[in-house]
Design an enzyme around this catalytic site. Structure first.
Site, short mmCIF file in Angstrom:
data_model
loop_
_atom_site.label_atom_id
_atom_site.label_comp_id
_atom_site.label_asym_id
_atom_site.label_seq_id
_atom_site.Cartn_x
_atom_site.Cartn_y
_atom_site.Cartn_z
N HIS A 18 0.85 -1.20 0.00
CA HIS A 18 0.00 0.00 0.00
C HIS A 18 0.89 1.26 0.00
CE1 HIS A 18 -3.06 -2.69 2.22
NE2 HIS A 18 -3.64 -2.38 1.09
N LYS A 42 -16.88 -6.74 6.58
CA LYS A 42 -15.58 -7.29 7.05
C LYS A 42 -15.50 -7.13 8.56
CE LYS A 42 -12.62 -6.91 2.95
NZ LYS A 42 -11.29 -6.58 2.41
N ARG A 91 -2.14 -5.57 -8.56
CA ARG A 91 -0.97 -6.39 -8.26
C ARG A 91 -0.79 -7.52 -9.25
NH1 ARG A 91 -3.26 -7.80 -2.71
NH2 ARG A 91 -5.05 -7.45 -4.07
N SER A 129 -3.30 -7.97 3.13
CA SER A 129 -3.40 -7.80 4.59
C SER A 129 -3.76 -9.10 5.29
CB SER A 129 -4.43 -6.72 4.91
OG SER A 129 -4.06 -5.52 4.30
N1 COA Z 1 -0.38 -4.00 -1.43
C1 COA Z 1 -0.76 -4.96 -0.60
N2 COA Z 1 -2.03 -5.37 -0.48
C2 COA Z 1 -2.95 -4.78 -1.22
C3 COA Z 1 -2.63 -3.75 -2.13
C4 COA Z 1 -1.26 -3.36 -2.21
N3 COA Z 1 -0.85 -2.41 -3.04
N4 COA Z 1 -3.75 -3.35 -2.74
C5 COA Z 1 -4.74 -4.11 -2.25
N5 COA Z 1 -4.26 -4.97 -1.35
C6 COA Z 1 -4.99 -6.01 -0.60
C7 COA Z 1 -5.55 -5.49 0.69
O1 COA Z 1 -4.62 -5.62 1.73
C8 COA Z 1 -6.76 -6.37 0.89
O2 COA Z 1 -6.35 -7.58 1.45
P1 COA Z 1 -7.32 -8.51 2.29
O3 COA Z 1 -8.55 -8.77 1.48
O4 COA Z 1 -6.47 -9.69 2.50
O5 COA Z 1 -7.63 -7.78 3.58
C9 COA Z 1 -7.22 -6.68 -0.53
O6 COA Z 1 -6.10 -6.44 -1.37
C10 COA Z 1 -8.38 -5.83 -0.94
O7 COA Z 1 -7.94 -4.51 -1.04
P2 COA Z 1 -8.64 -3.20 -0.54
O8 COA Z 1 -7.94 -2.10 -1.25
O9 COA Z 1 -8.70 -3.07 0.94
O10 COA Z 1 -10.01 -3.32 -1.17
P3 COA Z 1 -11.36 -3.76 -0.58
O11 COA Z 1 -11.88 -4.69 -1.60
O12 COA Z 1 -11.32 -4.21 0.82
O13 COA Z 1 -12.11 -2.37 -0.58
C11 COA Z 1 -13.11 -0.40 -1.51
C12 COA Z 1 -12.39 -1.71 -1.74
C13 COA Z 1 -13.16 0.00 -0.06
C14 COA Z 1 -12.36 0.63 -2.26
C15 COA Z 1 -14.52 -0.57 -2.09
O14 COA Z 1 -15.15 -1.67 -1.52
C16 COA Z 1 -15.35 0.66 -1.90
O15 COA Z 1 -15.17 1.65 -2.57
N6 COA Z 1 -16.31 0.58 -0.94
C17 COA Z 1 -17.22 1.66 -0.66
C18 COA Z 1 -18.62 1.33 -1.18
C19 COA Z 1 -18.72 1.59 -2.64
O16 COA Z 1 -18.53 2.70 -3.13
N7 COA Z 1 -19.08 0.53 -3.37
C20 COA Z 1 -19.30 0.60 -4.80
C21 COA Z 1 -18.09 0.16 -5.54
S1 COA Z 1 -18.52 -0.06 -7.24
#
Ligand code: COA
Length: 161
Positions: A18, A42, A91, A129
């Site tokens: 990140h 979550k 990634r 994560s």
């Molecule tokens: N390095 C390491 N890990 C990374 C990474 C990086 N550069 N980029 C992403 N990851 C990992 C995260 O650690 C996470 O791991 P985990 O699932 O093991 O905990 C996983 O990839 C998911 O990444 P994250 O960026 O946290 O995405 P998410 O899917 O949890 O959340 C949001 C995405 C919050 C951006 C999205 O759900 C959102 O916008 N929510 C708000 C509601 C909304 O607008 N919804 C409509 C969307 S169309």
């Protein structure tokens, strides 16, 4: 033109992958808001306050980066903050389908905001994560993968701590 970009995620906890993305984005945009999503589906290890504190500590050397949290739709939060870009890290190919769907839906919901994909350094492509949380649970050394403040915070989450 001075563009504000959002970098949303769960950050449970923030990793060096990140941070790599945040560092790259901070060199491209005027202002970056790293924002912790309050996602009711979550059950995070770290509270929102803990995640914000860990991110803030990790980005304190980057003057154009601020840290917040948001609930609801990311495109609504972009309207509220005046952000015109959403940063996402790609990634591997496996990230693509989900990210493609989110980017298109977000653009449909708010066509004033574009999603910008950045690739982290290849040494971070296998990081996420959950893997960090799992390694920590079995007391493996995670110091190569996360900032020092996260190493200490993870130690405090171990049952014997
Ligand atoms: N390095 C390491 N890990 C990374 C990474 C990086 N550069 N980029 C992403 N990851 C990992 C995260 O650690 C996470 O791991 P985990 O699932 O093991 O905990 C996983 O990839 C998911 O990444 P994250 O960026 O946290 O995405 P998410 O899917 O949890 O959340 C949001 C995405 C919050 C951006 C999205 O759900 C959102 O916008 N929510 C708000 C509601 C909304 O607008 N919804 C409509 C969307 S169309």
């Amino acid at each position: 033109m001075q563009i504000t970009a959002l970098y949303p995620g769960t950050f449970d906890p923030i990793t060096n992958g990140h941070l790599d993305i945040i560092q790259r984005a901070s060199e491209m945009f005027h202002r970056i808001i790293v924002t912790v999503a309050l996602n009711p589906s979550k059950s995070p290890l770290f509270s929102v306050e803990e995640r914000i504190a860990l991110i803030s500590e990790s980005v304190k050397h980057l003057p154009n980066v601020t840290v917040t949290s948001f609930s609801g739709l990311i495109v609504d939060y972009a309207r509220q903050t005046g952000a015109k870009a959403i940063i996402r890290g790609l990634r591997a190919v496996s990230d693509f389908e989900y990210e493609f769907q989110m980017a298109l839906m977000n653009y449909k919901l708010n066509n004033e905001v574009n999603t910008v994909f950045l690739m982290p350094n290849e040494k971070y492509t296998y990081l996420n994560s959950s893997i960090i949380r799992q390694l920590n649970q079995f007391e493996a050394d995670v110091s190569e993968f996360v900032p020092p403040c996260v190493v200490s915070a993870l130690e405090l989450k171990l049952p014997r701590a």
